[in-house]
Enzyme design. Sequence first.
Site, short mmCIF file in Angstrom:
data_model
loop_
_atom_site.label_atom_id
_atom_site.label_comp_id
_atom_site.label_asym_id
_atom_site.label_seq_id
_atom_site.Cartn_x
_atom_site.Cartn_y
_atom_site.Cartn_z
N CYS A 260 0.93 -1.23 0.04
CA CYS A 260 0.04 0.01 0.02
C CYS A 260 0.84 1.27 -0.01
CB CYS A 260 -0.94 0.10 1.06
SG CYS A 260 -2.03 -1.45 1.00
N ASN B 296 -9.99 -0.43 -0.51
CA ASN B 296 -8.72 -0.29 -0.64
C ASN B 296 -8.13 -0.94 -1.94
OD1 ASN B 296 -5.82 -0.74 -0.32
ND2 ASN B 296 -6.03 -1.51 1.75
N HIS C 179 -3.76 6.99 2.01
CA HIS C 179 -3.95 5.87 1.47
C HIS C 179 -5.47 5.22 2.17
CE1 HIS C 179 -3.90 1.62 0.69
NE2 HIS C 179 -3.77 1.26 1.62
N1 COA Z 1 -18.05 -8.90 8.80
C1 COA Z 1 -18.81 -9.24 10.02
N2 COA Z 1 -18.04 -9.22 11.16
C2 COA Z 1 -16.55 -9.41 10.95
C3 COA Z 1 -16.06 -9.45 9.70
C4 COA Z 1 -17.03 -9.31 8.60
N3 COA Z 1 -16.43 -8.80 7.47
N4 COA Z 1 -14.89 -9.60 10.08
C5 COA Z 1 -14.56 -9.67 11.24
N5 COA Z 1 -15.85 -9.60 11.91
C6 COA Z 1 -16.02 -9.70 13.52
C7 COA Z 1 -14.78 -10.66 13.94
O1 COA Z 1 -15.04 -12.11 14.05
C8 COA Z 1 -14.93 -9.91 15.39
O2 COA Z 1 -15.79 -11.07 16.24
P1 COA Z 1 -15.76 -11.19 17.59
O3 COA Z 1 -15.73 -9.81 18.25
O4 COA Z 1 -16.90 -11.85 18.02
O5 COA Z 1 -14.43 -12.01 17.59
C9 COA Z 1 -15.52 -8.66 15.37
O6 COA Z 1 -16.13 -8.62 14.06
C10 COA Z 1 -14.56 -7.52 15.25
O7 COA Z 1 -13.29 -8.19 14.65
P2 COA Z 1 -11.83 -7.25 14.46
O8 COA Z 1 -11.02 -7.90 13.39
O9 COA Z 1 -11.53 -6.83 15.87
O10 COA Z 1 -12.46 -5.79 13.69
P3 COA Z 1 -11.77 -4.75 13.53
O11 COA Z 1 -12.62 -3.38 14.13
O12 COA Z 1 -10.26 -4.74 13.85
O13 COA Z 1 -11.88 -4.43 12.09
C11 COA Z 1 -10.56 -4.60 10.01
C12 COA Z 1 -11.24 -5.26 11.02
C13 COA Z 1 -9.74 -5.53 8.98
C14 COA Z 1 -11.43 -3.74 8.98
C15 COA Z 1 -9.39 -3.50 10.59
O14 COA Z 1 -8.67 -4.15 11.59
C16 COA Z 1 -8.43 -2.96 9.85
O15 COA Z 1 -8.93 -1.98 8.96
N6 COA Z 1 -7.21 -3.20 9.92
C17 COA Z 1 -6.11 -2.54 9.12
C18 COA Z 1 -6.23 -2.59 7.86
C19 COA Z 1 -4.98 -1.88 6.97
O16 COA Z 1 -4.67 -0.61 7.59
N7 COA Z 1 -4.18 -2.73 6.41
C20 COA Z 1 -2.69 -1.92 5.97
C21 COA Z 1 -2.84 -1.54 4.62
S1 COA Z 1 -3.39 -2.72 3.45
#
Ligand code: COA
Length: 331
Positions: A115, A286, A256
């Site tokens: 990214c 993204n 980004h």
């Molecule tokens: N739909 C519904 N529920 C989902 C889900 C989806 N697509 N993906 C995860 N969940 C659930 C999880 O299982 C978790 O459930 P639990 O609490 O029962 O365990 C809950 O939602 C929270 O998951 P979590 O992974 O903690 O969510 P988050 O708030 O961290 O969001 C991302 C996930 C991926 C959106 C976030 O972590 C993110 O944006 N990460 C960084 C991305 C990034 O910057 N990458 C670098 C550049 S590419």
Amino acid sequence: MPNTIRAAITAVGHYVPDTVMTNHDLEKLVETNDEWIRTRTGISERRILKQGATSDLAVPAVQMLLKNRGITAEELDVIIFATVTPDMFFPATACVLQEKIGAKKAWGFDISAACSGFVYALSLGSQLVQTGAYKKVLVVGADKMSSILDYTDRNTCILFGDAGAAVLLEPSADPSLGIIDHKLYSDGSGGDYLYMKGGGSLNPPSADTIANKMHYIYQDGKSVFKVAVVGMADVSAEIMARNGLTGADVDWLVPHQANLRIIDATADRMGLDKSKVMINIGRYGNTTAATIPLCLSEWWHEGKIKKGQNLVLASFGAGFTWGAVYVKWAY
Ligand code: COA
């Protein structure tokens, strides 16, 4: 004699495929829902390239750019292509693109910085111009993320989309305008959190790598989120501080587009009003190396970027890699 050549962005172009995949479409593929995706990421839909490769996302973007600038591909000196989804491991997608657009006099290469690929490529391209060695450097960011996504993995398939975009770097007619500064970082200890393990020399393609889904993106979203939110905000604040900029001086943050919450945190840290932040993650998700040039091109085509404005471009991605570029818009 001090070096007075400065590189400036002199044209922009972008391309997004026609096929739209909405959150509701994803609800049919994995256990997720529109509300969760929108509130956790800011994404409502993404674009998918059904036929063709990453170079096919770049070709129309570059053609738009060349038309805007009124030049032919034969006038290009260098092509730097940022991508993690090259058409093939080799030849470089820069060479594939060169052939497709007819940039017969150029040389080129790919950059793998996920990214942050575009900010790395832009920084490097600006140095090629500043030395006086090259006059027209094409910097492309394009990714066909749908080609490496597991549409049964809700942790990743909801996040990414396909797009291509490009900018042209040339010696600035006014040395006070152009690419003013850049600050880049990487930290290889982040490698375990975001990767595609299969296909390279470590894990060459085999029945096992396919069975173990090693040709898809893996991301530990929560861990990446924690470092991304700090990394992107820190590097943006750093580039502002070392150029004496306050929030009031910055006209546009061009972040980004990985997660709206990361973008908001960066804007807050910079003391910027939301109206000064380029955000299109809702429509495209993204698109990895394409997000920043895609924003630049869309905003420029809408007449929203003006000559002399201060832009801070900022990214965070796999590696980990992160960085920021300070641009004074030149046209
Ligand atoms: N739909 C519904 N529920 C989902 C889900 C989806 N697509 N993906 C995860 N969940 C659930 C999880 O299982 C978790 O459930 P639990 O609490 O029962 O365990 C809950 O939602 C929270 O998951 P979590 O992974 O903690 O969510 P988050 O708030 O961290 O969001 C991302 C996930 C991926 C959106 C976030 O972590 C993110 O944006 N990460 C960084 C991305 C990034 O910057 N990458 C670098 C550049 S590419």
